[in-house]
Scaffold this motif. Structure first.
Motif, PDB file in Angstrom:
ATOM      1  N   GLU A  69      -4.480   0.558 -12.011  1.00  0.00           N
ATOM      2  CA  GLU A  69      -3.900   1.834 -12.443  1.00  0.00           C
ATOM      3  C   GLU A  69      -4.061   2.900 -11.362  1.00  0.00           C
ATOM      4  N   ILE A  70      -5.240   2.974 -10.775  1.00  0.00           N
ATOM      5  CA  ILE A  70      -5.483   3.960  -9.709  1.00  0.00           C
ATOM      6  C   ILE A  70      -4.586   3.660  -8.514  1.00  0.00           C
ATOM      7  N   PHE A  71      -4.483   2.399  -8.142  1.00  0.00           N
ATOM      8  CA  PHE A  71      -3.639   2.010  -7.013  1.00  0.00           C
ATOM      9  C   PHE A  71      -2.185   2.411  -7.263  1.00  0.00           C
ATOM     10  N   ALA A  72      -1.701   2.171  -8.470  1.00  0.00           N
ATOM     11  CA  ALA A  72      -0.318   2.509  -8.815  1.00  0.00           C
ATOM     12  C   ALA A  72      -0.090   4.020  -8.822  1.00  0.00           C
ATOM     13  N   ALA A  73      -1.099   4.784  -9.201  1.00  0.00           N
ATOM     14  CA  ALA A  73      -0.958   6.232  -9.323  1.00  0.00           C
ATOM     15  C   ALA A  73      -1.178   6.979  -8.009  1.00  0.00           C
ATOM     16  N   HIS A  74      -1.755   6.316  -7.011  1.00  0.00           N
ATOM     17  CA  HIS A  74      -2.109   6.989  -5.751  1.00  0.00           C
ATOM     18  C   HIS A  74      -1.517   6.240  -4.564  1.00  0.00           C
ATOM     19  N   SER A  75      -0.268   6.488  -4.288  1.00  0.00           N
ATOM     20  CA  SER A  75       0.395   5.816  -3.170  1.00  0.00           C
ATOM     21  C   SER A  75      -0.081   6.340  -1.820  1.00  0.00           C
ATOM     22  N   ASP A  76      -0.890   7.396  -1.837  1.00  0.00           N
ATOM     23  CA  ASP A  76      -1.355   8.015  -0.596  1.00  0.00           C
ATOM     24  C   ASP A  76      -2.765   7.584  -0.203  1.00  0.00           C
ATOM     25  N   LEU A  77      -3.254   6.480  -0.725  1.00  0.00           N
ATOM     26  CA  LEU A  77      -4.593   6.018  -0.365  1.00  0.00           C
ATOM     27  C   LEU A  77      -4.678   5.772   1.137  1.00  0.00           C
ATOM     28  N   THR A  78      -5.814   6.132   1.708  1.00  0.00           N
ATOM     29  CA  THR A  78      -6.027   5.944   3.143  1.00  0.00           C
ATOM     30  C   THR A  78      -6.714   4.619   3.426  1.00  0.00           C
ATOM     31  N   ALA A  79      -7.669   4.256   2.581  1.00  0.00           N
ATOM     32  CA  ALA A  79      -8.440   3.021   2.769  1.00  0.00           C
ATOM     33  C   ALA A  79      -8.923   2.537   1.411  1.00  0.00           C
ATOM     34  N   ILE A  80      -9.271   1.266   1.357  1.00  0.00           N
ATOM     35  CA  ILE A  80      -9.796   0.676   0.128  1.00  0.00           C
ATOM     36  C   ILE A  80     -11.091  -0.049   0.446  1.00  0.00           C
ATOM     37  N   LEU A  81     -12.134   0.268  -0.314  1.00  0.00           N
ATOM     38  CA  LEU A  81     -13.376  -0.494  -0.283  1.00  0.00           C
ATOM     39  C   LEU A  81     -13.316  -1.458  -1.451  1.00  0.00           C
ATOM     40  N   MET A  82     -13.451  -2.755  -1.186  1.00  0.00           N
ATOM     41  CA  MET A  82     -13.304  -3.743  -2.250  1.00  0.00           C
ATOM     42  C   MET A  82     -14.565  -4.582  -2.394  1.00  0.00           C
ATOM     43  N   ASP A  83     -15.183  -4.455  -3.555  1.00  0.00           N
ATOM     44  CA  ASP A  83     -16.315  -5.301  -3.913  1.00  0.00           C
ATOM     45  C   ASP A  83     -15.752  -6.611  -4.455  1.00  0.00           C
ATOM     46  N   ALA A  84     -16.484  -7.689  -4.299  1.00  0.00           N
ATOM     47  CA  ALA A  84     -16.016  -8.992  -4.776  1.00  0.00           C
ATOM     48  C   ALA A  84     -16.164  -9.136  -6.286  1.00  0.00           C
ATOM     49  N   ARG A 104      -2.540  -6.029  -0.927  1.00  0.00           N
ATOM     50  CA  ARG A 104      -2.112  -6.226   0.456  1.00  0.00           C
ATOM     51  C   ARG A 104      -0.604  -6.362   0.577  1.00  0.00           C
ATOM     52  N   LYS A 105       0.063  -6.740  -0.476  1.00  0.00           N
ATOM     53  CA  LYS A 105       1.525  -6.871  -0.430  1.00  0.00           C
ATOM     54  C   LYS A 105       2.199  -5.550  -0.093  1.00  0.00           C
ATOM     55  N   THR A 106       1.611  -4.425  -0.519  1.00  0.00           N
ATOM     56  CA  THR A 106       2.236  -3.124  -0.274  1.00  0.00           C
ATOM     57  C   THR A 106       1.339  -2.146   0.487  1.00  0.00           C
ATOM     58  N   PHE A 107       0.047  -2.364   0.492  1.00  0.00           N
ATOM     59  CA  PHE A 107      -0.880  -1.429   1.138  1.00  0.00           C
ATOM     60  C   PHE A 107      -1.078  -1.832   2.595  1.00  0.00           C
ATOM     61  N   GLN A 108      -0.767  -0.922   3.504  1.00  0.00           N
ATOM     62  CA  GLN A 108      -0.870  -1.216   4.938  1.00  0.00           C
ATOM     63  C   GLN A 108      -2.144  -0.676   5.577  1.00  0.00           C
ATOM     64  N   GLY A 109      -2.902   0.140   4.840  1.00  0.00           N
ATOM     65  CA  GLY A 109      -4.120   0.718   5.383  1.00  0.00           C
ATOM     66  C   GLY A 109      -5.264  -0.268   5.431  1.00  0.00           C
ATOM     67  N   PRO A 110      -6.401   0.184   5.940  1.00  0.00           N
ATOM     68  CA  PRO A 110      -7.558  -0.697   6.032  1.00  0.00           C
ATOM     69  C   PRO A 110      -8.172  -0.994   4.661  1.00  0.00           C
ATOM     70  N   MET A 111      -8.533  -2.254   4.479  1.00  0.00           N
ATOM     71  CA  MET A 111      -9.262  -2.684   3.282  1.00  0.00           C
ATOM     72  C   MET A 111     -10.584  -3.278   3.770  1.00  0.00           C
ATOM     73  N   ILE A 112     -11.665  -2.780   3.213  1.00  0.00           N
ATOM     74  CA  ILE A 112     -13.002  -3.182   3.644  1.00  0.00           C
ATOM     75  C   ILE A 112     -13.660  -3.998   2.548  1.00  0.00           C
ATOM     76  N   ALA A 113     -14.047  -5.216   2.883  1.00  0.00           N
ATOM     77  CA  ALA A 113     -14.760  -6.093   1.954  1.00  0.00           C
ATOM     78  C   ALA A 113     -16.228  -5.687   1.930  1.00  0.00           C
ATOM     79  N   ILE A 114     -16.724  -5.316   0.754  1.00  0.00           N
ATOM     80  CA  ILE A 114     -18.131  -4.942   0.641  1.00  0.00           C
ATOM     81  C   ILE A 114     -18.807  -5.859  -0.373  1.00  0.00           C
ATOM     82  N   SER A 115     -19.859  -6.520   0.071  1.00  0.00           N
ATOM     83  CA  SER A 115     -20.612  -7.418  -0.803  1.00  0.00           C
ATOM     84  C   SER A 115     -21.926  -7.751  -0.120  1.00  0.00           C
ATOM     85  N   SER A 116     -22.925  -8.033  -0.919  1.00  0.00           N
ATOM     86  CA  SER A 116     -24.188  -8.485  -0.352  1.00  0.00           C
ATOM     87  C   SER A 116     -24.116  -9.961   0.012  1.00  0.00           C
ATOM     88  N   SER A 117     -23.070 -10.648  -0.445  1.00  0.00           N
ATOM     89  CA  SER A 117     -22.891 -12.075  -0.185  1.00  0.00           C
ATOM     90  C   SER A 117     -21.950 -12.302   1.003  1.00  0.00           C
TER      91      SER A 117
END
Length: 103
Positions: A27-42, A59-72
């Protein structure tokens, strides 16, 4: 995690949008087309990895940086294969975000 990231960002002018569970992230992704980056937990929420399909979807539509964050390391590797550009441990997420954004 949100508090750790906010503390790490200090006074930097970054607005954080947090989502839990996955439906809220969509929902947040759909509502905010102006995101600069995404932090993604697993694992959102919990301890079982469940966000790999979400990364592929974003990733199909977001061209900005996506950062994988996890302790694993294994989960971070799978997030990278799913479409994340960068990876780091959760407690280093703020530092990595600033590095990626050049702040």
């Amino acid at each position: 995690l949100r508090e750790i990231i906010r503390l790490g960002l200090g006074a930097k002018p970054i607005e954080l949008l947090e989502a839990e569970p996955i439906l809220q992230a969509e929902e947040i992704f759909a509502a905010h087309s102006d995101l600069t980056a995404i932090l993604m937990d697993a694992c959102v929420p919990g301890v079982d990895p469940n966000t790999f399909p979400l990364v592929r979807k974003f990733r199909k539509t977001f061209q900005g940086p996506m950062i994988a964050i996890s302790s694993s390391p294994e989960f971070r590797k799978k997030l990278m294969k799913s479409g994340c550009d960068h990876e780091c441990l959760k407690h280093k997420a703020a530092w990595k975000l600033c590095e990626v954004l050049g702040l």
